[in-house]
Design a protein around this motif. Sequence first.
Motif, short mmCIF file in Angstrom:
data_model
loop_
_atom_site.label_atom_id
_atom_site.label_comp_id
_atom_site.label_asym_id
_atom_site.label_seq_id
_atom_site.Cartn_x
_atom_site.Cartn_y
_atom_site.Cartn_z
N ASP A 54 12.58 66.15 34.90
CA ASP A 54 13.87 65.58 35.29
C ASP A 54 13.70 64.47 36.31
O ASP A 54 14.33 63.42 36.21
N ARG A 55 12.85 64.71 37.32
CA ARG A 55 12.64 63.70 38.36
C ARG A 55 12.10 62.41 37.79
O ARG A 55 12.43 61.33 38.26
N ASP A 56 11.23 62.50 36.77
CA ASP A 56 10.60 61.31 36.19
C ASP A 56 11.40 60.73 35.02
O ASP A 56 10.99 59.74 34.43
N GLY A 57 12.51 61.36 34.66
CA GLY A 57 13.31 60.88 33.54
C GLY A 57 12.65 61.08 32.19
O GLY A 57 12.93 60.36 31.23
N ARG A 58 11.78 62.07 32.08
CA ARG A 58 11.08 62.32 30.82
C ARG A 58 11.82 63.39 30.01
O ARG A 58 12.38 64.32 30.56
N ARG A 59 11.76 63.24 28.71
CA ARG A 59 12.42 64.19 27.83
C ARG A 59 11.43 64.99 26.99
O ARG A 59 11.81 65.92 26.30
N GLU A 60 10.16 64.60 27.01
CA GLU A 60 9.18 65.31 26.21
C GLU A 60 7.80 65.21 26.84
O GLU A 60 7.55 64.33 27.66
N LEU A 61 6.95 66.13 26.47
CA LEU A 61 5.55 66.14 26.88
C LEU A 61 4.71 66.33 25.63
O LEU A 61 5.12 66.98 24.68
N GLU A 62 3.51 65.79 25.67
CA GLU A 62 2.56 66.03 24.59
C GLU A 62 1.27 66.53 25.21
O GLU A 62 0.75 65.92 26.14
N VAL A 63 0.78 67.64 24.71
CA VAL A 63 -0.45 68.21 25.24
C VAL A 63 -1.62 67.28 24.89
O VAL A 63 -1.73 66.82 23.75
N ALA A 64 -2.48 67.04 25.86
CA ALA A 64 -3.67 66.21 25.64
C ALA A 64 -4.63 66.95 24.69
O ALA A 64 -4.77 68.17 24.78
N PRO A 65 -5.28 66.22 23.77
CA PRO A 65 -6.17 66.88 22.81
C PRO A 65 -7.26 67.73 23.46
O PRO A 65 -7.55 68.82 22.99
N GLY A 66 -7.84 67.27 24.55
CA GLY A 66 -8.88 68.04 25.22
C GLY A 66 -8.36 69.34 25.79
O GLY A 66 -9.03 70.38 25.73
N ALA A 67 -7.16 69.31 26.35
CA ALA A 67 -6.56 70.51 26.90
C ALA A 67 -6.26 71.51 25.79
O ALA A 67 -6.48 72.72 25.94
N PHE A 68 -5.78 71.01 24.67
CA PHE A 68 -5.48 71.90 23.54
C PHE A 68 -6.76 72.52 22.99
O PHE A 68 -6.80 73.73 22.73
N ALA A 69 -7.80 71.72 22.85
CA ALA A 69 -9.07 72.24 22.33
C ALA A 69 -9.64 73.31 23.26
O ALA A 69 -10.13 74.35 22.81
N SER A 70 -9.55 73.10 24.56
CA SER A 70 -10.02 74.07 25.53
C SER A 70 -9.22 75.37 25.43
O SER A 70 -9.79 76.47 25.46
N PHE A 71 -7.91 75.25 25.29
CA PHE A 71 -7.05 76.42 25.15
C PHE A 71 -7.40 77.20 23.88
O PHE A 71 -7.51 78.42 23.90
N ARG A 72 -7.60 76.49 22.77
CA ARG A 72 -7.94 77.16 21.50
C ARG A 72 -9.26 77.91 21.62
O ARG A 72 -9.39 79.03 21.13
N ARG A 73 -10.26 77.31 22.28
CA ARG A 73 -11.54 78.00 22.47
C ARG A 73 -11.34 79.27 23.29
O ARG A 73 -11.87 80.32 22.93
N HIS A 74 -10.58 79.17 24.38
CA HIS A 74 -10.31 80.35 25.20
C HIS A 74 -9.60 81.43 24.37
O HIS A 74 -9.98 82.61 24.42
N LEU A 75 -8.59 81.03 23.64
CA LEU A 75 -7.81 81.96 22.83
C LEU A 75 -8.69 82.67 21.80
O LEU A 75 -8.66 83.89 21.68
N GLU A 76 -9.50 81.90 21.08
CA GLU A 76 -10.36 82.50 20.05
C GLU A 76 -11.39 83.44 20.66
O GLU A 76 -11.66 84.51 20.12
N ASP A 77 -11.96 83.06 21.81
CA ASP A 77 -12.91 83.95 22.49
C ASP A 77 -12.24 85.24 22.94
O ASP A 77 -12.78 86.33 22.76
N ALA A 78 -11.05 85.13 23.53
CA ALA A 78 -10.33 86.30 24.01
C ALA A 78 -9.90 87.21 22.86
O ALA A 78 -9.96 88.44 22.98
N LEU A 79 -9.49 86.62 21.76
CA LEU A 79 -9.02 87.41 20.62
C LEU A 79 -10.15 88.21 19.97
O LEU A 79 -9.91 89.27 19.39
N ARG A 80 -11.39 87.73 20.09
CA ARG A 80 -12.51 88.47 19.53
C ARG A 80 -12.66 89.85 20.17
O ARG A 80 -13.23 90.76 19.57
N THR A 81 -12.19 90.00 21.40
CA THR A 81 -12.33 91.27 22.11
C THR A 81 -11.15 92.21 21.90
O THR A 81 -11.13 93.29 22.45
#
Length: 74
Positions: free
Chosen positions: A2-29
Motif C-alpha cells: 500500500d505504501r509503495d502503491g503496488r498492486r501485485e508481487l511476483e516471486v523471484a525465480p531463485g526464491a521459488f526454486a529455493s522454496f521448492r527444494r526445501h519443500l521437496e526435501d521436507a516432504l521426503r520425511t
Amino acid sequence: MDRDGRRELEVAPGAFASFRRHLEDALRTTVWGRGCTSWYKTGTGRITVNWPHRAARYRTLTRTPDPAHFREQG
C-alpha cells in the motif's frame, strides 16, 4: 505494498526454486514420502501437499516477507 502503491508481487525465480527444494526435501520425511499411496502423490511419485510443517511455522515465516524474494513490478 500500500505504501509503495503496488498492486501485485511476483516471486523471484531463485526464491521459488529455493522454496521448492526445501519443500521437496521436507516432504521426503513425511508419511507421503515413505512409500504410502495417496491422492497427495501423482503417478510419478511427486507429492503435491503444499506445506509439510505446522501452520504456526508458515505464519511465522510469511509474517514479514523479504523484498529480495520478489521481482520488481511496473
